[in-house]
Design an enzyme around this catalytic site. Structure first.
Site, PDB file in Angstrom:
ATOM      1  N   ASP A 105      13.264  -1.568  -0.222  1.00  0.00           N
ATOM      2  CA  ASP A 105      12.763  -2.746   0.456  1.00  0.00           C
ATOM      3  C   ASP A 105      12.025  -3.551  -0.433  1.00  0.00           C
ATOM      4  O   ASP A 105      12.069  -4.681  -0.299  1.00  0.00           O
ATOM      5  CB  ASP A 105      12.269  -2.535   1.729  1.00  0.00           C
ATOM      6  CG  ASP A 105      11.083  -1.410   1.758  1.00  0.00           C
ATOM      7  OD1 ASP A 105      10.793  -0.993   0.659  1.00  0.00           O
ATOM      8  OD2 ASP A 105      10.582  -1.176   2.755  1.00  0.00           O
ATOM      9  N   ASP A 108       6.186  -2.627  -4.967  1.00  0.00           N
ATOM     10  CA  ASP A 108       4.620  -2.893  -4.881  1.00  0.00           C
ATOM     11  C   ASP A 108       3.818  -2.612  -6.144  1.00  0.00           C
ATOM     12  O   ASP A 108       3.950  -3.248  -7.275  1.00  0.00           O
ATOM     13  CB  ASP A 108       4.098  -2.642  -3.480  1.00  0.00           C
ATOM     14  CG  ASP A 108       2.644  -2.796  -3.066  1.00  0.00           C
ATOM     15  OD1 ASP A 108       2.526  -4.274  -3.459  1.00  0.00           O
ATOM     16  OD2 ASP A 108       1.982  -2.270  -2.774  1.00  0.00           O
TER      17      ASP A 108
END
Ligand code: IMP
Ligand code: MG
Length: 184
Positions: A105, A108
């Protein structure tokens, strides 16, 4: 913990349903071209839980023979900070000799994908590539090569289209920015 409605929790909509649909279609086409010439099928591996909606839309946009499997990892740490310590909570069976497309998804800090990519490479797939819907390059702590990226975003916490905050908001059909007061 208080649960805010989406209308109260979000400060803006970053990507609408139609923007997501358009980009996912492009990614599917790019991926098809990227695998041109391979013999047989690819193994699409979704990272649970965040990738489940993206993967469901993406595989329908990839005109190739696809097998689909899922993997899950958890990282110790606070709800919006990764600690770098990754634990596999659902693993794959043998991937040796397969063309693996890992679906994430969001990248980070990079700790999760760095760990998972190393692990999967050690199992000798024929190839391994990463597609991530979102990328937050400003947050990177370890480098990660993203072969196919949907959108680069700023350092903001986003939810929806599979992405959660404390388990909530995954079912929003768009991606929105969570108000900092909801997690600070
Ligand atoms: P990394 O190991 O720091 O790259 O973290 C990756 C994981 O943290 C992602 O797979 C997400 O599950 C989660 N994450 C990072 N940023 C966000 C965000 O803005 N919204 C929701 N989940 C996020
Ligand atoms: Mg995730």
């Amino acid at each position: 913990m208080q649960i805010y409605s989406a209308a109260d929790a979000l400060q803006e909509i970053l990507f609408s349903e139609s923007e997501l649909r358009a980009r996912v279609t492009e990614l599917g086409e790019q991926i098809r071209r990227g695998y041109q010439g391979i013999d047989g099928r690819i193994l699409v591996v979704g990272m649970l839980k965040g990738s489940f909606i993206f993967l469901a839309d993406l595989v329908r946009a990839i005109d190739l023979h696809c097998e689909i499997d899922f993997m899950a990892a958890s990282s110790y740490g606070h709800s919006t900070e990764s600690s770098g310590q990754i634990r596999i909570t659902r693993d794959l069976t043998n991937i040796e000799g397969q063309h693996v497309l890992l679906v994430e998804d969001i990248v980070d800090s990079g700790f999760t994908m760095d760990y998972i990519l190393r692990l999967l490479k050690s199992r000798e797939p024929a190839s391994i590539k990463l597609v991530s819907l979102l990328d937050k390059p400003l947050r990177r702590r370890v480098p990660v090569n993203i072969d196919y990226c949907g959108f680069e975003i700023e350092d903001k916490f986003v939810v929806g289209y599979g992405l959660d905050f404390a388990g909530m908001y995954r079912n929003l059909p768009f991606i929105g920015v969570l108000k900092p007061e909801c997690y600070q």
